[in-house]
Structures are given as C-alpha cells and as structure tokens.
Design an enzyme around this catalytic site. Structure first.
Site, PDB file in Angstrom:
ATOM      1  N   ASP A  47      53.752 -24.427  46.990  1.00  0.00           N
ATOM      2  CA  ASP A  47      54.027 -23.639  45.782  1.00  0.00           C
ATOM      3  C   ASP A  47      55.379 -22.935  45.818  1.00  0.00           C
ATOM      4  O   ASP A  47      55.651 -22.058  45.000  1.00  0.00           O
ATOM      5  CB  ASP A  47      52.932 -22.575  45.608  1.00  0.00           C
ATOM      6  CG  ASP A  47      51.592 -23.209  45.304  1.00  0.00           C
ATOM      7  OD1 ASP A  47      51.595 -24.335  44.765  1.00  0.00           O
ATOM      8  OD2 ASP A  47      50.556 -22.590  45.594  1.00  0.00           O
ATOM      9  N   HIS A 250      80.507 -31.466  61.043  1.00  0.00           N
ATOM     10  CA  HIS A 250      79.509 -30.832  60.181  1.00  0.00           C
ATOM     11  C   HIS A 250      78.390 -30.184  60.997  1.00  0.00           C
ATOM     12  O   HIS A 250      77.207 -30.333  60.689  1.00  0.00           O
ATOM     13  CB  HIS A 250      78.953 -31.842  59.171  1.00  0.00           C
ATOM     14  CG  HIS A 250      79.975 -32.253  58.161  1.00  0.00           C
ATOM     15  ND1 HIS A 250      79.917 -33.425  57.458  1.00  0.00           N
ATOM     16  CD2 HIS A 250      81.096 -31.634  57.727  1.00  0.00           C
ATOM     17  CE1 HIS A 250      80.960 -33.529  56.660  1.00  0.00           C
ATOM     18  NE2 HIS A 250      81.698 -32.446  56.805  1.00  0.00           N
ATOM     19  N   ASP A 278      85.711 -21.478  50.319  1.00  0.00           N
ATOM     20  CA  ASP A 278      85.617 -22.454  51.409  1.00  0.00           C
ATOM     21  C   ASP A 278      86.698 -22.119  52.435  1.00  0.00           C
ATOM     22  O   ASP A 278      87.853 -22.505  52.259  1.00  0.00           O
ATOM     23  CB  ASP A 278      85.798 -23.868  50.842  1.00  0.00           C
ATOM     24  CG  ASP A 278      85.621 -24.956  51.898  1.00  0.00           C
ATOM     25  OD1 ASP A 278      85.232 -24.630  53.035  1.00  0.00           O
ATOM     26  OD2 ASP A 278      85.876 -26.135  51.571  1.00  0.00           O
ATOM     27  N   HIS A 368      83.158 -29.600  47.219  1.00  0.00           N
ATOM     28  CA  HIS A 368      84.022 -30.784  47.112  1.00  0.00           C
ATOM     29  C   HIS A 368      84.040 -31.098  45.624  1.00  0.00           C
ATOM     30  O   HIS A 368      83.209 -31.834  45.120  1.00  0.00           O
ATOM     31  CB  HIS A 368      83.478 -31.959  47.928  1.00  0.00           C
ATOM     32  CG  HIS A 368      83.629 -31.748  49.407  1.00  0.00           C
ATOM     33  ND1 HIS A 368      83.253 -32.662  50.351  1.00  0.00           N
ATOM     34  CD2 HIS A 368      84.150 -30.708  50.123  1.00  0.00           C
ATOM     35  CE1 HIS A 368      83.521 -32.202  51.569  1.00  0.00           C
ATOM     36  NE2 HIS A 368      84.057 -31.012  51.449  1.00  0.00           N
ATOM     37  N   GLU A 391      93.286 -27.717  54.975  1.00  0.00           N
ATOM     38  CA  GLU A 391      92.438 -27.525  56.150  1.00  0.00           C
ATOM     39  C   GLU A 391      92.696 -28.512  57.283  1.00  0.00           C
ATOM     40  O   GLU A 391      91.818 -29.290  57.650  1.00  0.00           O
ATOM     41  CB  GLU A 391      90.964 -27.553  55.751  1.00  0.00           C
ATOM     42  CG  GLU A 391      90.536 -28.738  54.880  1.00  0.00           C
ATOM     43  CD  GLU A 391      89.036 -28.687  54.571  1.00  0.00           C
ATOM     44  OE1 GLU A 391      88.236 -28.599  55.502  1.00  0.00           O
ATOM     45  OE2 GLU A 391      88.682 -28.747  53.373  1.00  0.00           O
ATOM     46  N   TYR A 395      90.808 -31.614  67.150  1.00  0.00           N
ATOM     47  CA  TYR A 395      89.526 -31.645  67.856  1.00  0.00           C
ATOM     48  C   TYR A 395      89.764 -32.468  69.123  1.00  0.00           C
ATOM     49  O   TYR A 395      89.952 -33.687  69.049  1.00  0.00           O
ATOM     50  CB  TYR A 395      88.449 -32.264  66.962  1.00  0.00           C
ATOM     51  CG  TYR A 395      88.491 -31.651  65.561  1.00  0.00           C
ATOM     52  CD1 TYR A 395      87.820 -30.461  65.291  1.00  0.00           C
ATOM     53  CD2 TYR A 395      89.258 -32.238  64.544  1.00  0.00           C
ATOM     54  CE1 TYR A 395      87.902 -29.876  64.028  1.00  0.00           C
ATOM     55  CE2 TYR A 395      89.341 -31.655  63.289  1.00  0.00           C
ATOM     56  CZ  TYR A 395      88.668 -30.474  63.035  1.00  0.00           C
ATOM     57  OH  TYR A 395      88.765 -29.895  61.794  1.00  0.00           O
ATOM     58  N   GLU A 414      91.478 -23.177  57.368  1.00  0.00           N
ATOM     59  CA  GLU A 414      91.295 -23.638  55.983  1.00  0.00           C
ATOM     60  C   GLU A 414      91.473 -22.492  55.002  1.00  0.00           C
ATOM     61  O   GLU A 414      90.813 -21.456  55.114  1.00  0.00           O
ATOM     62  CB  GLU A 414      89.879 -24.218  55.812  1.00  0.00           C
ATOM     63  CG  GLU A 414      89.549 -24.599  54.378  1.00  0.00           C
ATOM     64  CD  GLU A 414      88.187 -25.274  54.221  1.00  0.00           C
ATOM     65  OE1 GLU A 414      87.272 -24.968  55.020  1.00  0.00           O
ATOM     66  OE2 GLU A 414      88.051 -26.096  53.300  1.00  0.00           O
TER      67      GLU A 414
HETATM   68  N1  GLY Z   1      83.111 -26.791  54.195  1.00  0.00           N
HETATM   69  C1  GLY Z   1      83.306 -28.088  53.746  1.00  0.00           C
HETATM   70  C2  GLY Z   1      84.710 -28.450  53.801  1.00  0.00           C
HETATM   71  O1  GLY Z   1      85.520 -27.729  54.329  1.00  0.00           O
HETATM   72  O2  GLY Z   1      85.114 -29.443  53.287  1.00  0.00           O
HETATM   73 MN    MN Z   2      86.884 -27.597  52.704  1.00  0.00          MN
HETATM   74 MN    MN Z   3      85.253 -25.686  54.740  1.00  0.00          MN
END
Ligand code: GLY
Ligand code: MN
Ligand code: MN
Length: 445
Positions: A47, A250, A278, A368, A391, A395, A414
């Site tokens: 529910d 992710h 973001d 996005h 961004e 890595y 970013e």
């Molecule tokens: N947080 C998702 C991106 O930076 O694309």
């Molecule tokens: Mn992003």
């Molecule tokens: Mn992001």
C-alpha cells in the site's frame, strides 16, 4: 541561533506555461492535436508508493502537479485549445491522500481552457478529436500509443463518411525537448536556487566528514541540507565514494567506512521545483590532500576551470570536451602515468584508461536533460539559455604499472554552467573547489 532559509525564487507563472503551449501549437501542422500524460504513482511495496515525481514534459507544458491527468492541446479550437482531464474530487480518498485540485480549480489556477474529471474522458476525448488528423504524443510511451490506437479505431467509422479523423501518430517529444533546452529567466532562477542548495550541501559535507564515518552518514548530511532548504528530493541517487569507490562511476551503495588518508568523491544535487542541481566535489577525508592526491587533483581542476572558462555561445560541447582531453592527457604525461607525446596519446585514446565519460550533459528538469547534442550531423553550437555541466575526472586503477601513490584515486569536479549572451554563469560557484579553499573550510569547523 535559528538558521534562515535562502530566499525562495518565484514559481513559474501560469502565463509562462500558456506561452509554452502556444509556442508548441504554433509549430504543428493544421488538423493536429497533442496528447501528453502526467506521470503515474508507482507502488513501492503493497500500500505504499514511491514519492510522486511529475513527468517533466507534462510539467513543462502544464505545471499541474498531480498524477493521473491528461493534457490535450487542440490548436485552433474555437471553444478553447487547452483541455485537461484530471482526478475527480473525492472526499473519501482526499482524507487519505490530501486535497485534489479538481476540474474547477484546474481552470482557475492553471490557465487551461476546460478541465474535466477522468470519469468523463472516454466519452469526451473522442469528441474533442473529431476533425484532427495527426496525433502528437510521446511515441515511446506504450500506454499513450494504446490510447491513440483506441481513439483512431473508435473514430474510424467517421473516416468512412469522409470526415477528418486521426490517422497518423507523430512524436511530440523532440518538439518539446528543443524548447526545454533553452531555459527562461524564471527557469534559470529555479536552477540557480537548486544549485545554491546543492553547493551548500557540499559545504556541509566538507565540514562534517571525518575518518571512520560511513559513506551514507555523509549522504545524510547532504540530503539533510537539500530537504531543509525545500529541495525535497535528490535530483538523482547521491554518490558518496571513499577511496577506490570513487573509481566506480555510478557508485550508490554508500556503505563503506571513510578512511584516514583517502579522498572522498561526492556527486550529489538537490531537485528544487523539479529542477536539478548536479555537483561533484572530491576532498580529503582528514582535511589535507597528500602530495600525490594534490598533483592529480590539480590536473583535474585545471582542466575543469579551463573548460568552464571556454563556455560561450560560439563553441560546442565537442570543442570543450576536446580541450579537457588535451589538458588531462598532458597532465597524465607530466605525472608519468602516460608516456610519449601528447598528440600520440590523444590519437590512440590511451587517456581513456583514466577518463572515459563525457565532459558535459544538458541540465534542467531532468538531470541528464533533453535536447539533442548534434544538429544536422554536427555538434551543436551553444546558445544563451542552455545549461550544462562541466565534469572532467581522472580514475586511476589499482594496477601494478601505476606508481603506488596514485593507485585507486578517483577525482571528479563538476559544476553547473548557464550559457549567457556574452559567456557563462557558474550556478554552483558556492561550492569550493580550489585546494586552499577546501582545506580552509574543512579546518574552520
Ligand atoms: N550525477 C550524474 C551526472 O553527473 O551525470
Ligand atoms: Mn552530471
Ligand atoms: Mn553529477
């Protein structure tokens, strides 16, 4: 001392929604109609439902905040071009789930010409579509396609009598998305607010991190700040990755302890009035960058700052990305992570071992956001009112051939950037990114 809330920007006026609908209708051929549905509630368990999030396209054209609604645009209809079907007023339901807007208030408060309760939809909708030949709807929505098919079948007998009836379906999404790509002043105000709240959340995380904390405890600091300022949900699943977890692009598990001597990467943004922030920041768990962390960080920071500076109305995301690839590759060669000449290492894509995502995406109602990245086969030129992220990241794998001090370090920085007539406006400037600024904030607590 009680905290004060950031001043809230104005909500988008009903006149702006009306202008958006008019602009869409003006782009349609004669004898067409548009059908756009609201999002539905989704069951989470038995529910209990997931918190409702309106469909972005439906919201863009209506501002109507409820599920189970259908917006119908009928260009040129004398009795009114905009019709909404919505949930019925029902006191026995409203006592559980809150007051429903209802048809009368939909007309009074949302600027639609006519509104009806859903119960009358099966009878009224076919009548409304008489004389319409092309139905514009989101073609990727199976439920809407089924509705359009049933309307076509129902009206088919009239076609045999020589009347105009729906025969073709066309995708409405690209027409809406092209408009959503360019933000109005009112939208930019909401995005600036989402960005400020998100920046404040990152500051709070920097001020509250310490070794031994679990990643989700830092997530709680960010999300506390979002909700406190009225950004009631994150715009996407918050990423808090300590140490090597930063290299999982992710990573949303957020359950590991944060270790002394590691960096932590946070990618988190609040959603305010459906507009996304973001932001990614990467900083040391103990408040001081090690020399190796700092060397890599400065490479990403320099590439990021140069990319932000390059945002102007006459460039493309492709050109900005190419600049980032150049700067990161040069940095990787300088630090001994790549060998050979800059041109060779760019040409053979070897930088992709360390940087494999795009530099930018559009940002707006969706994190996005919609809008094409190419026009006529070419990268599209930026224009005032577009909002994008910048961004870049590095890595570094935990591999034998990598100098030990760099192994397992993940860094991304970013920002959210609006294109203006003369250049750009960094919406997320309140979130520190210079090494000295970050260290000062972390020690001043
Ligand atoms: N947080 C998702 C991106 O930076 O694309
Ligand atoms: Mn992003
Ligand atoms: Mn992001």
């Amino acid at each position: 001392m009680p905290r004060t809330a950031l001043p809230r920007p104005a909500a988008i006026a009903s006149a702006e929604y009306r202008a958006r609908r008019r602009a869409l209708m003006a782009a349609l051929p004669a004898h067409s109609a548009v059908l756009i549905a609201a999002a539905s509630l989704v069951t989470r368990n038995r529910d209990s439902e997931y918190i409702f999030r309106q469909d972005s396209d439906f919201h863009y054209l209506s501002g109507f905040p409820e599920p189970d609604a259908l917006l119908v645009l009928l260009p040129g209809r004398d009795a009114g071009e905009v019709v909404l079907f919505c949930q019925e007023k029902d006191p026995s339901q409203e006592v559980w789930t809150g007051v429903r807007i209802g048809a009368a208030a939909a007309v009074a408060d949302y600027g639609v010409d006519e509104a009806y309760e859903n119960a009358s939809r099966d009878v009224l909708l076919p009548e409304l579509l008489e004389g319409r030949e092309t139905l514009y709807l989101p073609l990727d929505n199976g439920e809407m396609l089924a509705l359009a098919e049933s309307l076509r079948a129902e009206l088919a007998p009239q076609a045999r009598r020589g009347e105009r009836t729906p025969r073709a379906f066309a995708d409405v999404a690209p027409l809406i998305h092209e408009r959503r790509l360019i933000k109005s002043e009112a939208e930019l105000d909401l995005m600036r607010h989402a960005a400020r709240i998100s920046a404040q959340a990152h500051r709070r995380a920097m001020q509250n991190v310490s070794p031994g904390l679990l990643e989700y405890q830092l997530q709680a600091e960010l999300e506390h700040e979002f909700v406190w300022h009225g950004a009631r949900a994150p715009a996407y699943a918050t990423i808090v990755g300590g140490g090597e977890n930063a290299c999982v692009l992710h990573y949303i598990e957020n359950s590991a302890p944060l270790r002394d001597g590691d960096l932590v990467l946070i990618d988190a943004g609040g959603e305010f009035d459906l507009y996304a922030g973001d932001i990614t920041r990467t900083f040391p768990v103990n408040g001081r960058f090690t020399p190796a962390q700092r060397e890599l960080y400065e490479v990403v920071l320099e590439a990021q700052c140069r990319a932000v500076a390059a945002v102007t109305p006459d460039t493309t995301l492709r050109a900005i990305h190419d600049g980032v690839v150049r700067d990161l590759t040069a940095g990787l060669i300088r630090l001994g992570l790549l060998e050979g000449s800059l041109e060779e290492r760019i040409a053979d894509d070897s930088y992709r071992r360390f940087f494999l995502h795009a530099t930018s995406h559009w940002l707006g109602l969706d994190v996005h956001d919609v809008g094409t990245y190419r026009l006529d086969g070419e990268p599209r030129v930026l224009a005032p009112g577009m909002v994008l992220t910048v961004e870049p990241g590095l890595y570094i794998p935990d591999a034998e051939d990598i100098p030990e001090a760099y192994r397992g370090i993940g860094i991304r920085i970013e920002d959210d950037v609006a294109v203006t007539a003369t250049g750009h406006d960094v919406l997320t400037a309140d979130a520190p990114k210079e090494v000295a600024e970050i260290e000062a904030l972390m020690h001043d607590r």
